[in-house]
Design a protein around this motif. Structure first.
Motif, PDB file in Angstrom:
ATOM      1  N   UNK A  88     -14.236   9.348   4.439  1.00  0.00           N
ATOM      2  CA  UNK A  88     -14.658   8.183   3.773  1.00  0.00           C
ATOM      3  C   UNK A  88     -13.852   8.206   2.632  1.00  0.00           C
ATOM      4  N   UNK A  89     -13.652   9.104   1.423  1.00  0.00           N
ATOM      5  CA  UNK A  89     -12.420   8.513   0.965  1.00  0.00           C
ATOM      6  C   UNK A  89     -11.394   8.709   0.948  1.00  0.00           C
ATOM      7  N   UNK A  90     -10.521   9.561   1.869  1.00  0.00           N
ATOM      8  CA  UNK A  90      -9.214   9.250   2.314  1.00  0.00           C
ATOM      9  C   UNK A  90      -9.216   7.631   2.933  1.00  0.00           C
ATOM     10  N   UNK A  91      -9.945   7.237   3.572  1.00  0.00           N
ATOM     11  CA  UNK A  91      -9.574   5.536   4.189  1.00  0.00           C
ATOM     12  C   UNK A  91      -9.679   5.195   3.082  1.00  0.00           C
ATOM     13  N   UNK A  92     -11.020   4.961   1.732  1.00  0.00           N
ATOM     14  CA  UNK A  92     -10.840   4.201   1.269  1.00  0.00           C
ATOM     15  C   UNK A  92      -9.276   4.115   0.351  1.00  0.00           C
ATOM     16  N   UNK A  93      -9.147   5.078   0.216  1.00  0.00           N
ATOM     17  CA  UNK A  93      -7.774   5.267  -0.742  1.00  0.00           C
ATOM     18  C   UNK A  93      -6.666   4.697   0.139  1.00  0.00           C
ATOM     19  N   UNK A  94      -6.653   5.151   1.395  1.00  0.00           N
ATOM     20  CA  UNK A  94      -5.396   4.523   2.115  1.00  0.00           C
ATOM     21  C   UNK A  94      -6.044   2.982   2.278  1.00  0.00           C
ATOM     22  N   UNK A  95      -7.148   2.565   2.305  1.00  0.00           N
ATOM     23  CA  UNK A  95      -7.176   1.573   2.163  1.00  0.00           C
ATOM     24  C   UNK A  95      -6.365   0.622   0.812  1.00  0.00           C
ATOM     25  N   UNK A  96      -6.719   1.283  -0.450  1.00  0.00           N
ATOM     26  CA  UNK A  96      -6.470   0.446  -1.696  1.00  0.00           C
ATOM     27  C   UNK A  96      -4.450   0.812  -1.603  1.00  0.00           C
ATOM     28  N   UNK A  97      -4.275   1.635  -1.051  1.00  0.00           N
ATOM     29  CA  UNK A  97      -2.794   2.448  -1.501  1.00  0.00           C
ATOM     30  C   UNK A  97      -2.207   0.725  -0.584  1.00  0.00           C
ATOM     31  N   UNK A  98      -2.826   1.025   0.398  1.00  0.00           N
ATOM     32  CA  UNK A  98      -1.834  -0.026   1.954  1.00  0.00           C
ATOM     33  C   UNK A  98      -2.183  -1.210   1.193  1.00  0.00           C
ATOM     34  N   UNK A  99      -2.959  -2.106   0.875  1.00  0.00           N
ATOM     35  CA  UNK A  99      -3.636  -3.643   1.126  1.00  0.00           C
ATOM     36  C   UNK A  99      -2.874  -4.423   0.336  1.00  0.00           C
ATOM     37  N   UNK A 100      -1.915  -4.240  -0.258  1.00  0.00           N
ATOM     38  CA  UNK A 100      -0.856  -5.026  -1.146  1.00  0.00           C
ATOM     39  C   UNK A 100       0.051  -5.075  -0.266  1.00  0.00           C
ATOM     40  N   UNK A 101       0.367  -4.185   0.630  1.00  0.00           N
ATOM     41  CA  UNK A 101       1.724  -3.986   1.096  1.00  0.00           C
ATOM     42  C   UNK A 101       1.051  -3.784   3.144  1.00  0.00           C
ATOM     43  N   UNK A 102       0.132  -4.860   3.294  1.00  0.00           N
ATOM     44  CA  UNK A 102      -0.240  -4.313   4.095  1.00  0.00           C
ATOM     45  C   UNK A 102       0.331  -4.552   5.470  1.00  0.00           C
ATOM     46  N   UNK A 103       1.429  -5.645   5.410  1.00  0.00           N
ATOM     47  CA  UNK A 103       1.976  -6.285   6.262  1.00  0.00           C
ATOM     48  C   UNK A 103       3.580  -5.188   6.681  1.00  0.00           C
ATOM     49  N   UNK A 104       3.302  -4.423   6.035  1.00  0.00           N
ATOM     50  CA  UNK A 104       4.798  -3.635   5.601  1.00  0.00           C
ATOM     51  C   UNK A 104       4.854  -2.545   7.067  1.00  0.00           C
ATOM     52  N   UNK A 105       6.018  -2.045   7.302  1.00  0.00           N
ATOM     53  CA  UNK A 105       6.790  -1.201   8.462  1.00  0.00           C
ATOM     54  C   UNK A 105       6.197   0.458   7.673  1.00  0.00           C
ATOM     55  N   UNK A 106       6.079  -0.093   6.320  1.00  0.00           N
ATOM     56  CA  UNK A 106       5.154   1.500   6.049  1.00  0.00           C
ATOM     57  C   UNK A 106       3.896   1.075   6.187  1.00  0.00           C
ATOM     58  N   UNK A 107       2.710   0.607   5.495  1.00  0.00           N
ATOM     59  CA  UNK A 107       1.949   0.401   5.603  1.00  0.00           C
ATOM     60  C   UNK A 107       1.717   0.888   7.313  1.00  0.00           C
ATOM     61  N   UNK A 108       2.146  -0.058   8.181  1.00  0.00           N
ATOM     62  CA  UNK A 108       1.446  -0.129   9.863  1.00  0.00           C
ATOM     63  C   UNK A 108       2.038   1.784   9.864  1.00  0.00           C
ATOM     64  N   UNK A 109       2.927   2.132   9.262  1.00  0.00           N
ATOM     65  CA  UNK A 109       3.362   3.654  10.360  1.00  0.00           C
ATOM     66  C   UNK A 109       1.640   4.557   9.294  1.00  0.00           C
ATOM     67  N   UNK A 110       2.042   3.608   8.272  1.00  0.00           N
ATOM     68  CA  UNK A 110       0.676   5.185   7.944  1.00  0.00           C
ATOM     69  C   UNK A 110      -0.377   5.294   8.306  1.00  0.00           C
ATOM     70  N   UNK A 111      -0.820   3.994   8.091  1.00  0.00           N
ATOM     71  CA  UNK A 111      -2.162   3.651   8.743  1.00  0.00           C
ATOM     72  C   UNK A 111      -2.745   4.028  10.141  1.00  0.00           C
ATOM     73  N   UNK A 112      -1.608   4.169  10.822  1.00  0.00           N
ATOM     74  CA  UNK A 112      -1.429   4.718  12.582  1.00  0.00           C
ATOM     75  C   UNK A 112      -1.465   6.525  12.089  1.00  0.00           C
TER      76      UNK A 112
END
Length: 282
Positions: free
Chosen positions: A141-165
């Motif tokens: 749960x902590x990993x997913x919350x931290x991922x969402x916080x880190x990626x959300x500002x740049x959620x449309x970038x390729x890096x965000x997509x690769x990291x979330x995947x």
């Protein structure tokens, strides 16, 4: 049977099978005494009884082989999921290095904790298993919350997509590995196998008594071989105990690599000591 150790199960199977052989011997002797006054048994009838005992133990061997195949398949699945999970966590850990601070350090620290929680020690109690599961869920749960916080500002970038995947893949594989660890040979199949072993032992004693010979050594050796095969099946079906264990080496090597990387980062980021007045003048 899950509550008993494998040695206790083996001793119970040997004792029960030998007792079944003795029960068959008693029944065979009673049957022989009843027909003692009659005509001698014909060779054709003796051959039929030989075919019967061969068929019984042939079918028992087939059931043992079938069940062994099922338990071996589950063992291979558990071993494969460990390697896949180690690879997936390593991928996320490497991609987290591309993120900005403070998210990079937070995620990599959480991933190190998550990898440690995914180790499955041997011979642990049920309470320790439940504690480990709760700890893993908390870190997930902590990993997913931290991922969402880190990626959300740049959620449309390729890096965000690769990291979330990559993060989704690591967490999904962890769930599948947990399910594979709880997958066992169906209880009904094991029960049928044990019942058939006892029935075969009774028939073995019965037919030996009718032939006028007990052949203790040969029958005991045969029983021991079948019990050893069944105990091997049960050993493969228990991932945290017994002689056959699922190696944790992929995760152990990953954790060692992560710890070395963390130690290197701590040395690099350690603040340098300001020069003294004498060093400054020099």
């Amino acid at each position: 049977m899950q509550a008993l150790s494998l040695w206790a199960v083996a001793l119970l199977l040997v004792a029960g099978s030998l007792a079944a052989v003795e029960a068959g011997v008693i029944l065979g002797r009673r049957q022989a005494r009843r027909h003692a006054a009659g005509a001698a048994e014909s060779p054709a009838k003796s051959n039929v009884e030989g075919y019967i005992i061969s068929s019984i133990f042939g079918l028992l061997a087939f059931l043992v082989g079938f069940t062994f195949s099922m338990s071996l398949s589950r063992y291979d699945d558990r071993r494969s999921w460990i390697a896949q999970e180690a690879t997936a966590i390593s991928t996320v850990y490497l991609r987290a290095e591309l993120l900005d601070e403070p998210y990079r350090s937070r995620l990599r620290s959480l991933l190190r904790d998550y990898a440690r929680s995914r180790l499955a020690p041997d011979n642990i109690t049920s309470a320790e298993i439940e504690t480990g599961i709760l700890q893993t869920e908390r870190i997930r749960n902590q990993l997913w919350d931290e991922t969402r916080t880190a990626i959300y500002p740049d959620r449309r970038s390729d890096l965000a997509s690769y990291f979330v995947e990559a993060m989704n893949n690591a967490l999904d594989i962890g769930t599948r590995r947990a399910l594979a660890g709880r997958a066992h040979v169906p209880t009904q199949i094991v029960a049928i196998l044990l019942v058939y072993l006892l029935v075969a032992a009774i028939m073995l004693g019965y037919l030996m008594a009718k032939e006028g010979t007990t052949r203790r050594h040969e029958s005991t050796l045969l029983i021991l071989m079948f019990v050893a095969s069944i105990n091997l099946i049960l050993d493969l079906d228990r991932p945290r105990e017994g002689l056959i264990r699922v190696s944790q080496r992929p995760l152990e090597e990953l954790i060692a690599s992560m710890n070395a990387d963390a130690a290197k980062e701590s040395v690099t980021e350690r603040p340098t000591k300001p020069p003294t007045a004498d060093e400054h003048e020099a």
